[in-house]
Motif scaffolding. Structure first.
Motif, PDB file in Angstrom:
ATOM      1  N   CYS A  90      43.589  -4.447  18.480  1.00 13.60           N
ATOM      2  CA  CYS A  90      43.888  -4.933  17.129  1.00 13.60           C
ATOM      3  C   CYS A  90      45.351  -4.701  16.769  1.00 13.60           C
ATOM      4  O   CYS A  90      45.898  -3.614  16.977  1.00 13.60           O
ATOM      5  CB  CYS A  90      43.029  -4.200  16.090  1.00 13.60           C
ATOM      6  SG  CYS A  90      41.258  -4.430  16.275  1.00 13.60           S
ATOM      7  N   ALA A  91      45.978  -5.719  16.208  1.00 15.30           N
ATOM      8  CA  ALA A  91      47.290  -5.596  15.584  1.00 15.30           C
ATOM      9  C   ALA A  91      47.075  -5.692  14.085  1.00 15.30           C
ATOM     10  O   ALA A  91      46.428  -6.632  13.611  1.00 15.30           O
ATOM     11  CB  ALA A  91      48.228  -6.688  16.072  1.00 15.30           C
ATOM     12  N   ILE A  92      47.608  -4.737  13.336  1.00 13.71           N
ATOM     13  CA  ILE A  92      47.308  -4.653  11.913  1.00 13.71           C
ATOM     14  C   ILE A  92      48.568  -4.800  11.074  1.00 13.71           C
ATOM     15  O   ILE A  92      49.594  -4.168  11.333  1.00 13.71           O
ATOM     16  CB  ILE A  92      46.580  -3.319  11.593  1.00 13.71           C
ATOM     17  CG1 ILE A  92      46.131  -3.276  10.126  1.00 13.71           C
ATOM     18  CG2 ILE A  92      47.431  -2.104  11.946  1.00 13.71           C
ATOM     19  CD1 ILE A  92      45.197  -2.110   9.813  1.00 13.71           C
ATOM     20  N   GLY A  93      48.497  -5.675  10.083  1.00 14.17           N
ATOM     21  CA  GLY A  93      49.547  -5.819   9.093  1.00 14.17           C
ATOM     22  C   GLY A  93      49.052  -5.262   7.777  1.00 14.17           C
ATOM     23  O   GLY A  93      47.913  -5.519   7.383  1.00 14.17           O
ATOM     24  N   LEU A  94      49.900  -4.500   7.107  1.00 13.06           N
ATOM     25  CA  LEU A  94      49.480  -3.831   5.881  1.00 13.06           C
ATOM     26  C   LEU A  94      50.496  -4.042   4.765  1.00 13.06           C
ATOM     27  O   LEU A  94      51.700  -3.826   4.957  1.00 13.06           O
ATOM     28  CB  LEU A  94      49.322  -2.319   6.104  1.00 13.06           C
ATOM     29  CG  LEU A  94      48.440  -1.888   7.274  1.00 13.06           C
ATOM     30  CD1 LEU A  94      49.312  -1.301   8.381  1.00 13.06           C
ATOM     31  CD2 LEU A  94      47.410  -0.854   6.836  1.00 13.06           C
ATOM     32  N   GLY A  95      50.002  -4.467   3.615  1.00 12.75           N
ATOM     33  CA  GLY A  95      50.808  -4.489   2.405  1.00 12.75           C
ATOM     34  C   GLY A  95      50.287  -3.390   1.497  1.00 12.75           C
ATOM     35  O   GLY A  95      49.257  -3.556   0.845  1.00 12.75           O
ATOM     36  N   LEU A  96      50.973  -2.254   1.489  1.00 14.05           N
ATOM     37  CA  LEU A  96      50.472  -1.082   0.784  1.00 14.05           C
ATOM     38  C   LEU A  96      51.426  -0.636  -0.319  1.00 14.05           C
ATOM     39  O   LEU A  96      52.654  -0.618  -0.130  1.00 14.05           O
ATOM     40  CB  LEU A  96      50.266   0.099   1.746  1.00 14.05           C
ATOM     41  CG  LEU A  96      49.313  -0.106   2.921  1.00 14.05           C
ATOM     42  CD1 LEU A  96      49.159   1.203   3.688  1.00 14.05           C
ATOM     43  CD2 LEU A  96      47.963  -0.640   2.473  1.00 14.05           C
ATOM     44  N   SER A  97      50.874  -0.273  -1.433  1.00 18.11           N
ATOM     45  CA  SER A  97      51.664   0.351  -2.484  1.00 18.11           C
ATOM     46  C   SER A  97      52.257   1.650  -1.960  1.00 18.11           C
ATOM     47  O   SER A  97      51.572   2.434  -1.307  1.00 18.11           O
ATOM     48  CB  SER A  97      50.753   0.634  -3.689  1.00 18.11           C
ATOM     49  OG  SER A  97      51.429   1.391  -4.659  1.00 18.11           O
ATOM     50  N   GLY A  98      53.550   1.865  -2.201  1.00 15.71           N
ATOM     51  CA  GLY A  98      54.223   3.076  -1.750  1.00 15.71           C
ATOM     52  C   GLY A  98      54.862   2.974  -0.386  1.00 15.71           C
ATOM     53  O   GLY A  98      55.443   3.942   0.108  1.00 15.71           O
ATOM     54  N   ALA A  99      54.808   1.786   0.255  1.00 15.04           N
ATOM     55  CA  ALA A  99      55.354   1.641   1.608  1.00 15.04           C
ATOM     56  C   ALA A  99      56.865   1.787   1.650  1.00 15.04           C
ATOM     57  O   ALA A  99      57.421   2.095   2.707  1.00 15.04           O
ATOM     58  CB  ALA A  99      54.952   0.295   2.186  1.00 15.04           C
ATOM     59  N   SER A 100      57.537   1.572   0.522  1.00 10.58           N
ATOM     60  CA  SER A 100      58.993   1.662   0.524  1.00 10.58           C
ATOM     61  C   SER A 100      59.492   3.103   0.516  1.00 10.58           C
ATOM     62  O   SER A 100      60.681   3.348   0.733  1.00 10.58           O
ATOM     63  CB  SER A 100      59.565   0.926  -0.696  1.00 10.58           C
ATOM     64  OG  SER A 100      59.078   1.503  -1.893  1.00 10.58           O
ATOM     65  N   VAL A 101      58.616   4.062   0.284  1.00  8.82           N
ATOM     66  CA  VAL A 101      58.998   5.480   0.333  1.00  8.82           C
ATOM     67  C   VAL A 101      58.904   5.924   1.787  1.00  8.82           C
ATOM     68  O   VAL A 101      57.806   6.043   2.345  1.00  8.82           O
ATOM     69  CB  VAL A 101      58.085   6.338  -0.564  1.00  8.82           C
ATOM     70  CG1 VAL A 101      58.498   7.811  -0.494  1.00  8.82           C
ATOM     71  CG2 VAL A 101      58.130   5.825  -1.998  1.00  8.82           C
ATOM     72  N   VAL A 102      60.056   6.159   2.413  1.00  7.15           N
ATOM     73  CA  VAL A 102      60.100   6.372   3.862  1.00  7.15           C
ATOM     74  C   VAL A 102      59.246   7.549   4.285  1.00  7.15           C
ATOM     75  O   VAL A 102      58.524   7.487   5.291  1.00  7.15           O
ATOM     76  CB  VAL A 102      61.559   6.557   4.326  1.00  7.15           C
ATOM     77  CG1 VAL A 102      61.609   6.917   5.815  1.00  7.15           C
ATOM     78  CG2 VAL A 102      62.352   5.280   4.075  1.00  7.15           C
ATOM     79  N   SER A 103      59.288   8.646   3.550  1.00  8.45           N
ATOM     80  CA  SER A 103      58.506   9.823   3.932  1.00  8.45           C
ATOM     81  C   SER A 103      57.013   9.519   3.932  1.00  8.45           C
ATOM     82  O   SER A 103      56.274   9.970   4.820  1.00  8.45           O
ATOM     83  CB  SER A 103      58.809  10.990   2.986  1.00  8.45           C
ATOM     84  OG  SER A 103      58.467  10.659   1.638  1.00  8.45           O
ATOM     85  N   GLN A 104      56.556   8.721   2.961  1.00  9.99           N
ATOM     86  CA  GLN A 104      55.153   8.344   2.914  1.00  9.99           C
ATOM     87  C   GLN A 104      54.787   7.429   4.078  1.00  9.99           C
ATOM     88  O   GLN A 104      53.722   7.566   4.687  1.00  9.99           O
ATOM     89  CB  GLN A 104      54.820   7.662   1.587  1.00  9.99           C
ATOM     90  CG  GLN A 104      54.939   8.594   0.391  1.00  9.99           C
ATOM     91  CD  GLN A 104      54.655   7.918  -0.938  1.00  9.99           C
ATOM     92  OE1 GLN A 104      54.550   8.568  -1.971  1.00  9.99           O
ATOM     93  NE2 GLN A 104      54.550   6.605  -0.926  1.00  9.99           N
ATOM     94  N   ALA A 105      55.688   6.490   4.388  1.00 10.72           N
ATOM     95  CA  ALA A 105      55.430   5.569   5.493  1.00 10.72           C
ATOM     96  C   ALA A 105      55.370   6.307   6.827  1.00 10.72           C
ATOM     97  O   ALA A 105      54.504   6.034   7.671  1.00 10.72           O
ATOM     98  CB  ALA A 105      56.511   4.491   5.535  1.00 10.72           C
ATOM     99  N   MET A 106      56.271   7.270   7.037  1.00 12.56           N
ATOM    100  CA  MET A 106      56.287   8.006   8.290  1.00 12.56           C
ATOM    101  C   MET A 106      55.050   8.886   8.442  1.00 12.56           C
ATOM    102  O   MET A 106      54.492   9.021   9.540  1.00 12.56           O
ATOM    103  CB  MET A 106      57.560   8.847   8.380  1.00 12.56           C
ATOM    104  CG  MET A 106      58.840   8.024   8.528  1.00 12.56           C
ATOM    105  SD  MET A 106      58.856   6.966  10.011  1.00 12.56           S
ATOM    106  CE  MET A 106      58.411   5.369   9.304  1.00 12.56           C
ATOM    107  N   ASP A 107      54.614   9.486   7.355  1.00  5.87           N
ATOM    108  CA  ASP A 107      53.389  10.276   7.389  1.00  5.87           C
ATOM    109  C   ASP A 107      52.203   9.381   7.727  1.00  5.87           C
ATOM    110  O   ASP A 107      51.309   9.754   8.504  1.00  5.87           O
ATOM    111  CB  ASP A 107      53.174  10.973   6.044  1.00  5.87           C
ATOM    112  CG  ASP A 107      51.974  11.906   6.050  1.00  5.87           C
ATOM    113  OD1 ASP A 107      51.693  12.521   7.102  1.00  5.87           O
ATOM    114  OD2 ASP A 107      51.311  12.029   4.997  1.00  5.87           O
ATOM    115  N   PHE A 108      52.200   8.182   7.164  1.00  7.71           N
ATOM    116  CA  PHE A 108      51.140   7.217   7.441  1.00  7.71           C
ATOM    117  C   PHE A 108      51.120   6.864   8.920  1.00  7.71           C
ATOM    118  O   PHE A 108      50.060   6.847   9.567  1.00  7.71           O
ATOM    119  CB  PHE A 108      51.382   5.974   6.574  1.00  7.71           C
ATOM    120  CG  PHE A 108      50.363   4.885   6.730  1.00  7.71           C
ATOM    121  CD1 PHE A 108      49.088   5.020   6.203  1.00  7.71           C
ATOM    122  CD2 PHE A 108      50.691   3.703   7.377  1.00  7.71           C
ATOM    123  CE1 PHE A 108      48.145   4.007   6.335  1.00  7.71           C
ATOM    124  CE2 PHE A 108      49.759   2.682   7.512  1.00  7.71           C
ATOM    125  CZ  PHE A 108      48.481   2.845   6.988  1.00  7.71           C
TER     126      PHE A 108
END
Length: 316
Positions: A90-108
């Protein structure tokens, strides 16, 4: 304006190790603070199933986001009659609230459970992709909050407004509610006349100082946005409150300003999303209204466009 230089998503993971030929499924996710919506398709775009789960906004934690995304994926797979869906296919594309916060994205990303490719961007951008079928266009979204997103013909993109309900989000439900509560407070003080709107707000938030202070101390974005209904109810018809009508007119101006800022040359199609934007649309000026088109899809559709585009670039 703060424009990104291309349509490449904010973050992509897995492209350096994945066997792209082994990707059989595409997953598109729209995730916010109240819920997650997911679509599962074949590599060639045939829709297989859909699923929903709890919130996956990154501000509420990466662990919760992945848990709810996987729950929604399991529901979509079950709908498609797939007993076990290998994430490595599976290849997954995600439009998530908070994705622009780099620390949150990296933790994800650090917690990603084994998808072949993960492409993450904000839910505003996937809304643009969904609304215009992956093609250039602009979106004005106004519901509880408000924000504008645009994808230009040269591939650049921009986000306008969306500064949050306390300091911005002009033209949104929460913005209307804040204006209404301030008016009700002024009427309670005797600084302005108490009309129908003020009395309606008193019925909800309290008709004396102590009760209203208590209501305001507990109210959040959604509570203020709920007052927008009263503004609209008293803005039109026989005996309309001129204050309420004025607030609605101001909201129209604010959303039109947002649309103009996104596309000053008026060259791109404009899609409206959210309950407030759709309710105000008939009041827009002719120049704005003439640009409006019906959205082709939603943010989950846009997330599928996102991951499909990423795979195409990786294959080049």
């Amino acid at each position: 304006m703060n424009s990104a230089s291309s349509t490449v998503p904010a973050h992509v993971l897995g492209s350096d190790v994945v066997n792209l030929a082994g990707v059989a499924y595409l997953v598109g996710v729209d995730g916010g603070g109240t819920g997650t919506r997911l679509r599962l398709s074949t590599r060639d775009g045939r829709l297989l199933g859909q699923g929903e789960a709890g919130p996956s906004a990154l501000g509420q934690g990466a662990e919760q986001a992945w848990r709810h995304i996987q729950q929604a994926l399991q529901a979509a797979a079950a709908q498609a009659g797939i007993a076990e869906l290998p994430l490595s296919q599976c290849a997954i594309g995600l439009g998530l609230s908070g994705a622009s916060v780099v620390s949150q994205a990296m933790d994800f990303y650090a917690r990603q459970p084994g998808f072949a490719v993960v492409a993450l961007d904000g839910d505003g951008f996937t809304t643009v992709l969904g609304a215009h079928g992956g093609q250039p266009g602009a979106v004005v979204a106004a519901g509880t909050g408000s924000v504008g997103e645009v994808l230009r013909r040269d591939g650049s993109r921009d986000c306008i407004s969306g500064w949050g309900w306390i300091v911005g989000d002009e033209g949104s439900g929460a913005w209307l509610g804040l204006k209404a509560i301030r008016h009700a407070q002024q009427a309670l003080d005797g600084r302005v006349p108490a009309g129908a709107l003020a009395r309606a707000i008193w019925a909800v938030a309290g008709s004396d100082r102590e009760a209203m202070l208590d209501w305001c101390s507990k109210a959040g974005q959604h509570a203020y946005a709920s007052l927008a209904r009263l503004v609209f109810e008293h803005a039109e018809g026989e005996g309309a409150d001129p204050v309420a009508a004025g607030f609605v007119a101001e909201a129209v101006v604010e959303l039109e300003r947002l649309a103009l800022a996104l596309d000053p040359a008026a060259e791109l199609p404009l899609a409206l999303c959210g309950s407030i934007a759709l309710r105000l649309a008939p009041k827009f000026s002719g120049t704005i209204a003439s640009r409006c088109v019906a959205p082709q899809g939603d943010s989950a559709d846009g997330a599928l466009h996102l991951i499909r585009g990423v795979l195409q670039r990786l294959e080049q």
